[in-house]
Motif scaffolding. Structure first.
Motif, PDB file in Angstrom:
ATOM      1  N   ARG A 265       0.834  -1.202   0.000  1.00 50.10           N
ATOM      2  CA  ARG A 265       0.000   0.000   0.000  1.00 50.10           C
ATOM      3  C   ARG A 265       0.874   1.259   0.000  1.00 50.10           C
TER       4      ARG A 265
ATOM      5  N   ALA B 216      -5.866   3.605 -11.887  1.00 47.60           N
ATOM      6  CA  ALA B 216      -6.405   2.477 -11.129  1.00 47.60           C
ATOM      7  C   ALA B 216      -5.924   1.159 -11.726  1.00 47.60           C
TER       8      ALA B 216
ATOM      9  N   HIS C 197      -1.314   4.181  -8.070  1.00 49.39           N
ATOM     10  CA  HIS C 197      -2.512   3.330  -7.988  1.00 49.39           C
ATOM     11  C   HIS C 197      -3.350   3.711  -6.774  1.00 49.39           C
ATOM     12  N   ASP C 198      -2.647   4.097  -5.727  1.00 46.68           N
ATOM     13  CA  ASP C 198      -3.282   4.262  -4.425  1.00 46.68           C
ATOM     14  C   ASP C 198      -2.568   5.416  -3.732  1.00 46.68           C
ATOM     15  N   MET C 199      -3.263   6.528  -3.534  1.00 46.56           N
ATOM     16  CA  MET C 199      -2.625   7.738  -2.991  1.00 46.56           C
ATOM     17  C   MET C 199      -2.878   7.872  -1.483  1.00 46.56           C
ATOM     18  N   THR C 200      -3.096   6.737  -0.815  1.00 43.40           N
ATOM     19  CA  THR C 200      -3.396   6.781   0.623  1.00 43.40           C
ATOM     20  C   THR C 200      -2.317   7.503   1.422  1.00 43.40           C
TER      21      THR C 200
ATOM     22  N   ALA D  51      -5.287  13.932  -6.127  1.00 45.56           N
ATOM     23  CA  ALA D  51      -5.028  12.533  -5.783  1.00 45.56           C
ATOM     24  C   ALA D  51      -6.198  11.649  -6.206  1.00 45.56           C
ATOM     25  N   GLU D  52      -7.427  12.156  -6.008  1.00 47.95           N
ATOM     26  CA  GLU D  52      -8.606  11.376  -6.408  1.00 47.95           C
ATOM     27  C   GLU D  52      -8.635  11.177  -7.929  1.00 47.95           C
TER      28      GLU D  52
ATOM     29  N   GLU E  82      -5.896   8.600  -8.902  1.00 47.97           N
ATOM     30  CA  GLU E  82      -6.285   7.235  -8.554  1.00 47.97           C
ATOM     31  C   GLU E  82      -7.237   6.658  -9.593  1.00 47.97           C
ATOM     32  N   ARG E  83      -8.130   7.506 -10.087  1.00 49.00           N
ATOM     33  CA  ARG E  83      -9.086   7.046 -11.094  1.00 49.00           C
ATOM     34  C   ARG E  83      -8.351   6.739 -12.402  1.00 49.00           C
TER      35      ARG E  83
ATOM     36  N   GLN F   9       1.808   4.255  -3.670  1.00 46.36           N
ATOM     37  CA  GLN F   9       1.829   5.723  -3.781  1.00 46.36           C
ATOM     38  C   GLN F   9       2.723   6.170  -4.938  1.00 46.36           C
TER      39      GLN F   9
END
Lengths: 170, 205
Positions: free
Chosen positions: B36, B189, B44-47, B181-182, B185-186, B40
């Motif tokens: 995870r 993905a 794929h995943d900007m958590t 970031a959203e 991610e889209r 970053q």
């Protein structure tokens, strides 16, 4: 027990921000991690070669003479963080022996990369006087110019190399 | 008015409690999983970015608000002094360690605490790295101690703006980054298992 999904990132970030705020308001400093690792290795070196520690300008303030390298808030913060991580993992059903890795490498390869990456990280974190916790989070919230320059550098370093190690993760 | 001065036993208890909250939240954010964290850097995943900047903005706004209403004395709060060049070089090195090793020091401790073996190896590596640094730093002591030494120097000092204005600007920037970031991610993905299976099926046909 199936592991439960993690918190929403904004909720987790808000909770982390509240912990950080409490640290600043109550203790007058933020959080930290790599400083404690440095104190552990300095204590080990001090146990076998105390004279060497006394003459090294970086190690002496931590463990020179009668100074106790563990007499620092960051050591206890890290002990607390280990316990907190353990408690959360246990409660969330994530306490399990396993190796997280990309689908194209073996667990043994992943361990070697983790060992090597950890060593690079440890060196860089001490050069920068703090890691993601002590510099980026803590100094970032207090608007330190150095911490923001540091944060930007970490992302640049990571993105610059990501393509070359993509096999390890994708 | 904070911050407070404690005796050594109270310092230990307060530090343990703060550390417990810190580790608990890191684990809950999913940061005990190197995949995870590494995601970053592949967008794929900007958590990581979301959690980090939400935490920074929350603490920044809260601490400065408490200062404005007189509940905390900012002059007695530690603000990381700026050593510009060691910070930049150390940061670049850390970025490399992050993508190779998959953790940072704090998250690796949480991973190791939840029995992730890659986390354990990372912690061992980090211990070696900090030990090597301690032995090597006398050779470049001047660089470490003096290059880009600006002392206690905030973004407000640098920009010549009131602190409240900078707090507002950083918060706005963070909101813009969350929006970005959203979008990323889209766009980046990873295809889900079902989609990949469907694609394979098409190839077979």
């Amino acid at each position: 027990m199936t592991p439960r999904p993690p918190w929403n990132p904004y909720v987790a970030g808000f909770a982390l921000g509240l912990v950080l705020t409490t640290a600043f308001v109550v203790t007058g400093h933020g959080l930290g991690a790599s400083g404690a690792l440095s104190r552990v290795t300095t204590a080990a070196i001090d146990a076998v070669a105390p004279m060497h520690v006394n003459t090294n300008p970086y190690l002496a303030p931590m463990a020179g003479g009668d100074t106790d390298p563990f007499d620092s808030w960051v050591v206890w913060t890290v002990v607390g963080a280990i316990l907190g991580g353990l408690a959360s993992g246990w409660a969330g059903g994530r306490l399990k022996i396993e190796t997280f890795r990309g689908p194209r490498i073996t667990a043994q390869q992943r361990w070697m990369l983790a060992l090597f990456g950890g060593a690079i990280m440890g060196f860089g974190a001490r050069l920068a006087r703090g890691c993601t916790s002590g510099q980026a989070l803590s100094g970032g919230a207090m608007l330190s110019v150095g911490s923001w320059a540091f944060m930007l550098s970490v992302f640049i370093g990571g993105y610059a190399l990501a393509y070359f190690v993509r096999k390890a993760w994708n | 008015m904070g911050p407070f001065v404690f005796d050594s036993t109270t310092t230990i208890l307060v530090s343990l409690a703060l550390g417990f909250g810190f580790g608990f939240v890191l684990e809950r954010a999913g940061f005990g999983d190197s995949r995870r964290l590494a995601a970053q850097f592949y967008l794929h995943d900007m958590t990581v970015l979301k959690v980090m900047f939400t935490a920074i903005v929350t603490a920044m706004v809260c601490v400065h608000f408490l200062w404005a209403v007189g509940l905390v004395d900012l002059s007695r709060v530690f603000i990381n002094p700026t050593y510009l060049w060691p910070g930049i070089v150390g940061g670049l090195i850390m970025g490399v360690g992050f993508i190779v090793g998959g953790y940072c020091p704090g998250t690796s401790l949480v991973a190791a605490a939840t029995l992730k073996l890659d986390g354990v190896f990372f912690v061992v590596g980090a211990l070696l790295g900090v030990a090597v640094f301690g032995e090597a730093v006398p050779r470049f002591w001047d660089f470490f101690q003096t290059s880009g030494d600006l002392g206690r120097f905030t973004l407000a000092d640098w920009l010549g703006l009131p602190t409240a204005t900078v707090v507002f600007l950083v918060a706005c920037m963070a909101v813009f980054m969350f929006w970005g970031a959203e979008q990323l991610e889209r766009a980046f993905a990873r295809p889900s298992r079902e989609e990949e299976a469907a694609k394979d099926l098409e190839v077979v046909r």
